[in-house]
Design a protein around this motif. Structure first.
Motif, PDB file in Angstrom:
ATOM      1  N   GLY A 139       0.816  -1.202   0.000  1.00 57.17           N
ATOM      2  CA  GLY A 139       0.000   0.000   0.000  1.00 57.17           C
ATOM      3  C   GLY A 139       0.851   1.254   0.000  1.00 57.17           C
ATOM      4  N   VAL A 140       0.268   2.337   0.488  1.00 59.04           N
ATOM      5  CA  VAL A 140       0.987   3.615   0.530  1.00 59.04           C
ATOM      6  C   VAL A 140       1.938   3.631   1.711  1.00 59.04           C
ATOM      7  CG1 VAL A 140      -0.890   4.839  -0.608  1.00 59.04           C
ATOM      8  CG2 VAL A 140      -0.837   4.702   1.892  1.00 59.04           C
ATOM      9  N   GLN A 141       2.989   4.426   1.596  1.00 55.79           N
ATOM     10  CA  GLN A 141       3.972   4.562   2.663  1.00 55.79           C
ATOM     11  C   GLN A 141       3.749   5.893   3.370  1.00 55.79           C
ATOM     12  OE1 GLN A 141       6.445   1.843   3.120  1.00 55.79           O
ATOM     13  NE2 GLN A 141       4.674   1.110   1.994  1.00 55.79           N
ATOM     14  N   GLY A 142       2.989   5.857   4.450  1.00 57.50           N
ATOM     15  CA  GLY A 142       2.704   7.078   5.198  1.00 57.50           C
ATOM     16  C   GLY A 142       1.377   7.700   4.816  1.00 57.50           C
ATOM     17  N   LEU A 143       0.921   8.620   5.633  1.00 52.54           N
ATOM     18  CA  LEU A 143      -0.396   9.226   5.463  1.00 52.54           C
ATOM     19  C   LEU A 143      -0.431  10.277   4.361  1.00 52.54           C
ATOM     20  CD1 LEU A 143      -1.349   9.681   9.231  1.00 52.54           C
ATOM     21  CD2 LEU A 143      -2.151   7.900   7.678  1.00 52.54           C
ATOM     22  N   THR A 144       0.728  10.765   3.952  1.00 54.13           N
ATOM     23  CA  THR A 144       0.760  11.874   2.989  1.00 54.13           C
ATOM     24  C   THR A 144       1.254  11.442   1.611  1.00 54.13           C
ATOM     25  OG1 THR A 144       3.000  12.474   3.709  1.00 54.13           O
ATOM     26  CG2 THR A 144       1.142  13.540   4.843  1.00 54.13           C
ATOM     27  N   ASN A 145       1.114  10.159   1.289  1.00 56.37           N
ATOM     28  CA  ASN A 145       1.602   9.629   0.015  1.00 56.37           C
ATOM     29  C   ASN A 145       0.495   8.829  -0.650  1.00 56.37           C
ATOM     30  OD1 ASN A 145       3.063   8.683  -2.122  1.00 56.37           O
ATOM     31  ND2 ASN A 145       4.615   7.620  -0.917  1.00 56.37           N
ATOM     32  N   ALA A 146       0.282   9.032  -1.948  1.00 53.42           N
ATOM     33  CA  ALA A 146      -0.748   8.286  -2.687  1.00 53.42           C
ATOM     34  C   ALA A 146      -0.161   7.179  -3.544  1.00 53.42           C
ATOM     35  CB  ALA A 146      -1.561   9.235  -3.558  1.00 53.42           C
ATOM     36  N   THR A 147       1.171   7.067  -3.601  1.00 52.90           N
ATOM     37  CA  THR A 147       1.821   6.018  -4.384  1.00 52.90           C
ATOM     38  C   THR A 147       1.964   4.761  -3.531  1.00 52.90           C
ATOM     39  OG1 THR A 147       3.073   7.654  -5.642  1.00 52.90           O
ATOM     40  CG2 THR A 147       3.880   5.390  -5.704  1.00 52.90           C
ATOM     41  N   HIS A 148       1.607   3.612  -4.110  1.00 60.05           N
ATOM     42  CA  HIS A 148       1.739   2.371  -3.345  1.00 60.05           C
ATOM     43  C   HIS A 148       2.895   1.521  -3.882  1.00 60.05           C
ATOM     44  CE1 HIS A 148      -1.817   1.768  -6.155  1.00 60.05           C
ATOM     45  NE2 HIS A 148      -0.902   0.993  -6.693  1.00 60.05           N
ATOM     46  N   TYR A 149       3.400   0.663  -2.994  1.00 59.49           N
ATOM     47  CA  TYR A 149       4.613  -0.100  -3.272  1.00 59.49           C
ATOM     48  C   TYR A 149       4.394  -1.575  -2.935  1.00 59.49           C
ATOM     49  CZ  TYR A 149       6.488   4.645  -2.973  1.00 59.49           C
ATOM     50  OH  TYR A 149       6.710   5.980  -3.150  1.00 59.49           O
ATOM     51  N   GLY A 150       5.228  -2.429  -3.537  1.00 61.76           N
ATOM     52  CA  GLY A 150       5.135  -3.853  -3.245  1.00 61.76           C
ATOM     53  C   GLY A 150       6.313  -4.602  -3.827  1.00 61.76           C
ATOM     54  N   ASN A 157       5.332  -7.498   7.043  1.00 59.08           N
ATOM     55  CA  ASN A 157       5.977  -6.476   7.868  1.00 59.08           C
ATOM     56  C   ASN A 157       5.840  -5.090   7.255  1.00 59.08           C
ATOM     57  OD1 ASN A 157       7.666  -6.737   5.689  1.00 59.08           O
ATOM     58  ND2 ASN A 157       9.511  -7.150   6.862  1.00 59.08           N
ATOM     59  N   CYS A 158       4.960  -4.952   6.267  1.00 60.00           N
ATOM     60  CA  CYS A 158       4.720  -3.634   5.676  1.00 60.00           C
ATOM     61  C   CYS A 158       3.244  -3.517   5.341  1.00 60.00           C
ATOM     62  CB  CYS A 158       5.563  -3.438   4.413  1.00 60.00           C
ATOM     63  SG  CYS A 158       5.013  -4.401   2.990  1.00 60.00           S
ATOM     64  N   GLY A 159       2.789  -2.290   5.225  1.00 57.79           N
ATOM     65  CA  GLY A 159       1.412  -2.058   4.825  1.00 57.79           C
ATOM     66  C   GLY A 159       0.450  -1.992   5.989  1.00 57.79           C
ATOM     67  N   PRO A 160      -0.848  -2.016   5.696  1.00 58.30           N
ATOM     68  CA  PRO A 160      -1.869  -1.950   6.741  1.00 58.30           C
ATOM     69  C   PRO A 160      -1.736  -3.106   7.735  1.00 58.30           C
ATOM     70  CG  PRO A 160      -2.840  -1.611   4.574  1.00 58.30           C
ATOM     71  CD  PRO A 160      -1.434  -2.057   4.339  1.00 58.30           C
ATOM     72  N   ASN A 161      -2.298  -2.935   8.922  1.00 54.43           N
ATOM     73  CA  ASN A 161      -2.209  -3.932   9.979  1.00 54.43           C
ATOM     74  C   ASN A 161      -3.237  -5.048   9.765  1.00 54.43           C
ATOM     75  OD1 ASN A 161      -1.596  -5.216  12.402  1.00 54.43           O
ATOM     76  ND2 ASN A 161      -3.053  -3.971  13.550  1.00 54.43           N
ATOM     77  N   ALA A 162      -3.152  -5.722   8.620  1.00 50.82           N
ATOM     78  CA  ALA A 162      -4.040  -6.847   8.328  1.00 50.82           C
ATOM     79  C   ALA A 162      -3.582  -8.075   9.109  1.00 50.82           C
ATOM     80  CB  ALA A 162      -4.042  -7.146   6.830  1.00 50.82           C
ATOM     81  N   THR A 163      -4.520  -8.849   9.618  1.00 43.75           N
ATOM     82  CA  THR A 163      -4.203 -10.059  10.371  1.00 43.75           C
ATOM     83  C   THR A 163      -5.007 -11.233   9.833  1.00 43.75           C
ATOM     84  OG1 THR A 163      -5.858  -9.437  12.034  1.00 43.75           O
ATOM     85  CG2 THR A 163      -3.574  -8.841  12.485  1.00 43.75           C
ATOM     86  N   ILE A 164      -4.644 -12.431  10.270  1.00 40.63           N
ATOM     87  CA  ILE A 164      -5.318 -13.663   9.842  1.00 40.63           C
ATOM     88  C   ILE A 164      -5.622 -14.480  11.079  1.00 40.63           C
ATOM     89  CG2 ILE A 164      -5.238 -15.643   8.282  1.00 40.63           C
ATOM     90  CD1 ILE A 164      -2.885 -14.292   6.859  1.00 40.63           C
ATOM     91  N   SER A 165      -6.819 -15.016  11.173  1.00 37.98           N
ATOM     92  CA  SER A 165      -7.192 -15.848  12.316  1.00 37.98           C
ATOM     93  C   SER A 165      -7.774 -17.171  11.849  1.00 37.98           C
ATOM     94  CB  SER A 165      -8.199 -15.122  13.206  1.00 37.98           C
ATOM     95  OG  SER A 165      -9.416 -14.920  12.495  1.00 37.98           O
ATOM     96  N   GLY A 166      -7.748 -18.154  12.738  1.00 38.88           N
ATOM     97  CA  GLY A 166      -8.293 -19.463  12.415  1.00 38.88           C
ATOM     98  C   GLY A 166      -7.267 -20.553  12.635  1.00 38.88           C
ATOM     99  N   PRO A 167      -7.495 -21.754  12.114  1.00 39.17           N
ATOM    100  CA  PRO A 167      -8.699 -22.141  11.368  1.00 39.17           C
ATOM    101  C   PRO A 167      -9.886 -22.392  12.290  1.00 39.17           C
ATOM    102  CG  PRO A 167      -7.229 -24.018  11.577  1.00 39.17           C
ATOM    103  CD  PRO A 167      -6.513 -22.857  12.169  1.00 39.17           C
ATOM    104  N   TYR A 168     -11.077 -22.243  11.736  1.00 36.11           N
ATOM    105  CA  TYR A 168     -12.321 -22.494  12.453  1.00 36.11           C
ATOM    106  C   TYR A 168     -12.982 -23.741  11.871  1.00 36.11           C
ATOM    107  CZ  TYR A 168     -11.627 -17.595  13.691  1.00 36.11           C
ATOM    108  OH  TYR A 168     -11.096 -16.411  14.132  1.00 36.11           O
ATOM    109  N   ASN A 169     -13.677 -24.476  12.723  1.00 35.67           N
ATOM    110  CA  ASN A 169     -14.343 -25.707  12.303  1.00 35.67           C
ATOM    111  C   ASN A 169     -15.826 -25.471  12.053  1.00 35.67           C
ATOM    112  OD1 ASN A 169     -11.991 -27.267  12.595  1.00 35.67           O
ATOM    113  ND2 ASN A 169     -12.350 -27.449  14.790  1.00 35.67           N
ATOM    114  N   THR A 170     -16.392 -26.235  11.138  1.00 36.76           N
ATOM    115  CA  THR A 170     -17.847 -26.304  10.957  1.00 36.76           C
ATOM    116  C   THR A 170     -18.267 -27.760  11.121  1.00 36.76           C
ATOM    117  OG1 THR A 170     -17.710 -26.640   8.567  1.00 36.76           O
ATOM    118  CG2 THR A 170     -17.763 -24.370   9.339  1.00 36.76           C
TER     119      THR A 170
END
Length: 495
Positions: free
Chosen positions: A181-192, A408-421
């Motif tokens: 994503g973007v690097q900082g609040l004042t930048n519209a360019t995204h990186y990867g 280790n970069c970008g938004p604070n996205a997380t992953i949880s699970g696994p969940y059973n059905t």
């Protein structure tokens, strides 16, 4: 052209260096709403262009003409190594179409020094409609999906760059997208970062504990079971990223039932992971429901945003950058290891509140504009790059799974699970229903042709039985002439 010894040397270097950790330098860039692109070098001498990294198609397609908004394109006559097939091809995307001609030439990625140069099929675009965005910083796209979603033409099969790589190395390859994503609040360019990986090494890498199966090897079709706005009690248990790396976690594995009607609607047409698409597209009814929940949450947080932003894709602007306190978005995906399990991608508001422009003062009025990273998709579900930012995503094409882990970069996205059905998600969500597929149609046609041929052969044998009896009793004269079929083959090879 590489000789065999050079290819062998490249293989040794390639696989040896894959064992080492890759540098964290970015090789993907993009302006707001323009996906992630990488620099590519085509032909001899190399011509450097920028192409979108696209998991929603399979063709390497390059502009070969000057456009009103860009004079950067591939010059066919400047390459000494190009081969022109003389065949016309075309492609149609969810937005835009193009027509062009099929050629082959050498392809190299300057930022991926471990990846050897390879000759690949290339679509040279000669005319397009709503395909190139005005002011876009890219001149084509690199399709990384499976062959059935490549460009087409009369009696033409357009190979992909990744398949050409597999064939040259005689080894299937995976790829990883790390979108920051973007690097900082004042930048519209995204990186990867894009990496090419050895499938065997990827299979041994246990860090990708969350994997979802590719249900259909055409696009990267997956099982999306639910998309919903998380309540504060749900999101409060999420572990935040550490300073060095992000942490996956496992919650209580108690049985939780998937909404049968919802998951069937999400996958009714198809659900795909597509880095060439910006937003998360949802079936119309679910889109309205999710956006209503987000709008109500914004009102409770005293964030004033007009309906045009939520429902009509309009930008909302402020004189200062925003630090969003909105709830997380949960995307439930079918687990690869068991058909009664799923895991959840938990996306913070920084994922779906997309920065589209960031302009500080310095003599001008400061303005920071955002758009919603969700849109109505009719009957389709598409996880665009908005759903992948803050994560590392591996696409293992040969084994048929997509692996997810936090980044280790970008938004604070997380992953949880696994969940059973309590029962099979494949059955409950009708993910195993046969879909119309060219491969299935071809196979059916092949069997039909086989049956017809066998019947015709039986009739022919019956009719020729008297002649066969005569030939058995009378010796055949020796002929000095070549058969017509062999003569035709020789002429074709000589032309």
């Amino acid at each position: 052209m590489f000789c065999l010894s050079n290819v062998f040397i490249f293989q040794l270097i390639f696989f040896a260096e894959l064992k080492e950790s890759f540098a964290e330098d970015f090789n993907l860039f993009g302006e707001a709403g323009q996906a992630y692109s990488i620099e590519i070098s085509i032909g001899h001498p190399g011509q450097k262009l920028n192409v979108i990294v696209d998991t929603g198609s399979a063709t390497l397609a390059i502009a070969s003409y000057q456009r009103p908004d860009s004079d950067k394109y591939f010059h066919l006559k400047n390459s000494t190594s190009i081969y022109e097939s003389g065949q016309e091809i075309q492609a149609q995307y969810s937005q835009g179409t193009w027509v062009g001609k099929l050629v082959s030439d050498y392809v190299h990625f300057p930022s991926m020094v471990n990846v050897p140069e390879v000759r690949s099929d290339i679509a040279l675009i000669t005319k397009s409609h709503k395909f190139f965005m005005n002011g876009s910083g890219w001149q084509g796209l690199l399709g990384l999906a499976y062959l059935p979603v490549g460009a087409w033409g009369d009696n033409v099969i357009v190979g992909s760059w990744l398949d050409s790589m597999d064939h040259m190395l005689n080894n299937p390859m995976s790829f990883q997208l790390k979108l920051c994503g973007v690097q900082g609040l004042t930048n519209a360019t995204h990186y990867g970062n894009l990496k090419i990986l050895d499938d065997q090494m990827v299979a041994k890498n246990e860090s990708y504990i969350f994997r979802t199966p590719v249900l259909r090897k055409r696009w990267f079709v997956v099982g999306v079971l639910s998309v919903q706005v998380m309540s504060p009690s749900d999101s409060s248990v999420a572990k935040l990223k550490t300073e060095n790396n992000a942490t996956n976690f496992t919650r209580d594995r108690s049985i939780y039932e998937i909404d049968e009607d919802l998951c069937q609607r999400l996958n009714k047409q198809k659900s795909i992971v597509d880095s060439g698409t910006t937003n998360i597209r949802l079936p119309d009814e679910l889109f309205t429901q999710v956006v209503n929940d987000l709008r109500i949450a914004a009102q409770k947080s005293n964030i004033l945003i007009l309906d045009e932003f939520w429902y009509h894709g309009e930008a909302a602007c402020w004189p200062q950058p925003q630090r969003w306190s909105l709830p997380r978005l949960a995307i439930h995906l079918l687990d690869f290891d068991a058909e009664n399990q799923y895991f959840t991608l938990e996306l913070p508001p920084q994922n779906y509140m997309r920065v589209v422009s960031a302009r500080e003062g310095a003599g001008r009025v400061a303005e920071f504009c955002y758009k919603l990273g969700l849109e109505a998709g009719g009957k389709e579900t598409v996880l665009g790059y908005t759903a992948m930012e803050g994560l590392q995503v591996v696409f293992n094409r040969s084994a048929g799974w997509i692996g997810w882990k936090t980044s280790n970069c970008g938004p604070n996205a997380t992953i949880s699970g696994p969940y059973n059905t309590s029962s099979s998600i494949l059955v409950k969500c009708k993910l195993i229903e046969p879909l119309s597929d060219p491969a299935i149609s071809i196979k059916a046609a092949q069997w039909t042709l086989f049956v017809i041929s066998m019947v015709a052969l039986g009739v022919l044998i019956y009719l020729l039985t008297p002649c066969i009896k005569m030939l058995i009793t009378k010796p055949l004269p020796r002929s000095q002439q070549i058969s017509l079929s062999q003569a035709a083959l020789v002429e074709q090879e000589g032309t």
